[in-house]
Design an enzyme around this catalytic site. Structure first.
Site, PDB file in Angstrom:
ATOM      1  N   GLY A 234      52.505  53.080  50.454  1.00 30.31           N
ATOM      2  CA  GLY A 234      52.692  52.625  49.064  1.00 30.31           C
ATOM      3  C   GLY A 234      52.538  51.120  48.922  1.00 30.31           C
ATOM      4  O   GLY A 234      51.798  50.638  48.056  1.00 30.31           O
ATOM      5  N   LYS A 317      68.370  46.938  54.794  1.00 27.14           N
ATOM      6  CA  LYS A 317      69.185  48.140  54.618  1.00 27.14           C
ATOM      7  C   LYS A 317      70.661  47.763  54.720  1.00 27.14           C
ATOM      8  O   LYS A 317      71.061  47.061  55.647  1.00 27.14           O
ATOM      9  CB  LYS A 317      68.801  49.114  55.744  1.00 27.14           C
ATOM     10  CG  LYS A 317      69.267  50.507  55.523  1.00 27.14           C
ATOM     11  CD  LYS A 317      68.136  51.367  55.014  1.00 27.14           C
ATOM     12  CE  LYS A 317      68.649  52.732  54.636  1.00 27.14           C
ATOM     13  NZ  LYS A 317      67.970  53.310  53.499  1.00 27.14           N
TER      14      LYS A 317
END
Ligand SMILES: C[S@@+](CC[C@H](N)C(=O)[O-])C[C@H]1O[C@@H](n2cnc3c(N)ncnc32)[C@H](O)[C@@H]1O
Length: 361
Positions: A234, A317
């Site tokens: 992506g 994260k």
């Protein structure tokens, strides 16, 4: 009915004012947005309107002071806020479920504001699940707009001069008129939406589209990028669309549509075993969804390949229960490696992570 109007002129110096705000963060991150406000404005009194996401807060600071302070020290988790200047609380004589919900009075309040006349205004409505307004948020907008007939203003969706924000909560409707720049985001609740394209490879692409819009990065100015942890592709497809030559690093497969592009090189390897030329790239992006400390180590070890003045965009994260401390540790690691943090932000399209936008010096 109990109406309360706190119209603030914005000429305050601050300290003596208590202002109220409807604040939004990504789901589950409201406590961190509250902590950010506490750090900037001291003790914070707040009530959840949507669990984990939207809360009403009282701050000991004037409206202009809050906006200026948030511009100077941009929050990571607080995504959007608006100042409450009008409120309707459902009373005994008009119990919850009342269809009017003070909208006629809200329309009068808006009509009385000279700033809205001749201006472009956006009406942004939201509601909690069990709100006093029983219709949808879109119906709330329609109902308010229908009552604004007499107002000499252009109702727009984007590029408004003023935003009228309305939040329908369990027993109350809260509203405010603010300049778009004072809301942290001019999108309704800071929820920036992109249209899903046909054949779009991954939802992850929305993160880079959002970074482009929110951080104001001109991706077409880069020549050559490296995308670490690129599959299924992506981000790589976004970079190729912006005209760059791209080296995608990932042991996993890339989508065949990306592989067809002649400006792409795919290294099917672990990123800790790749070698590049010194200063080969002017853009480094990394979206590995991996242990944040190891990601930071891996990225810093590849920084020799980024030209001084080059840009790095890295998602971090938030695995830990103490995201604030983790972010501080990770940003310190990057700063010690000649990366200057331009912005650290939990984008609307970030789930349990934040995005760092950095420049190498
Ligand atoms: C969340 S996905 C990336 C999505 C991608 N940004 C997109 O837009 O399609 C994370 C990827 O990182 C890759 N990855 C994890 N650790 C890696 C490493 N050490 N080296 C290279 N790739 C790695 C995984 O194989 C996975 O494909």
């Amino acid at each position: 009915m109990n109406n309360e109007i706190e119209r603030e002129t914005g000429t305050d110096s601050g300290a003596e004012f208590i202002t109220r705000w409807v604040c939004s963060a990504n789901h589950g991150f409201a406590p961190y947005a509250q902590e950010e406000l506490r750090r900037q404005f001291g003790a914070v009194k707040s009530t959840m309107l949507v669990p984990g996401e939207v809360f009403l807060v009282s701050l000991k600071a004037g409206q202009q002071q809050v906006a200026a302070s948030l511009r100077q020290k941009e929050p990571i988790f607080l995504r959007h806020l608006f100042a409450v200047q009008w409120e309707w609380v459902s009373g005994e004589e008009e119990p919850s479920g009342n269809s009017e919900c003070g909208l006629e009075e809200l329309a009068r309040f808006l009509r009385a504001d000279a700033r809205l006349h001749g201006a472009k205004i956006a009406i942004q409505t939201r509601k909690s699940e069990q709100a006093v307004w029983e219709g949808s948020a879109a119906e709330l907008k329609e109902a308010l707009q229908a009552r604004l007939d007499g107002i000499d203003a252009e109702i727009v969706v984007r590029e408004a001069d003023w935003i009228v924000s309305v939040f329908a909560a369990k027993e109350r409707i809260l509203a405010g008129i603010t300049a778009p720049a004072d809301n942290l985001s001019d999108w309704n609740g800071g929820a920036i939406r992109f249209q899903r394209e046909e054949g779009q490879i991954s939802r992850a692409k929305f993160k880079l589209l959002e970074a482009e819009a929110i951080f104001g990065i001109d991706f077409s100015s880069f020549q050559e990028a490296v995308d670490i942890g690129a599959a299924p592709g992506g981000w790589t497809s976004f970079l190729l669309e912006r005209g760059m030559k791209v080296t995608a690093v990932d042991p996993a497969k890339l989508h065949p549509d990306v592989l067809r592009n002649p400006r792409l090189t795919h290294l099917r390897k672990n990123a800790n075993s790749v070698k590049f030329r010194e200063h080969q790239f002017d853009l480094l992006v990394c979206d590995m969804s991996w242990n944040p400390k190891l990601t930071a180590k891996l990225v810093t070890e590849l920084l020799y390949a980024l030209v001084p003045g080059g840009t790095a965009i890295v998602t971090v994260k938030l695995l830990s229960k103490k995201p604030m401390a983790l972010i501080q540790e990770i940003t310190a690691t990057f700063e010690a490696s000649r990366l200057q943090i331009q912005r650290a932000k939990q984008l609307f399209h970030n789930r349990d992570e934040i995005t760092l936008y950095m420049i190498k010096y």
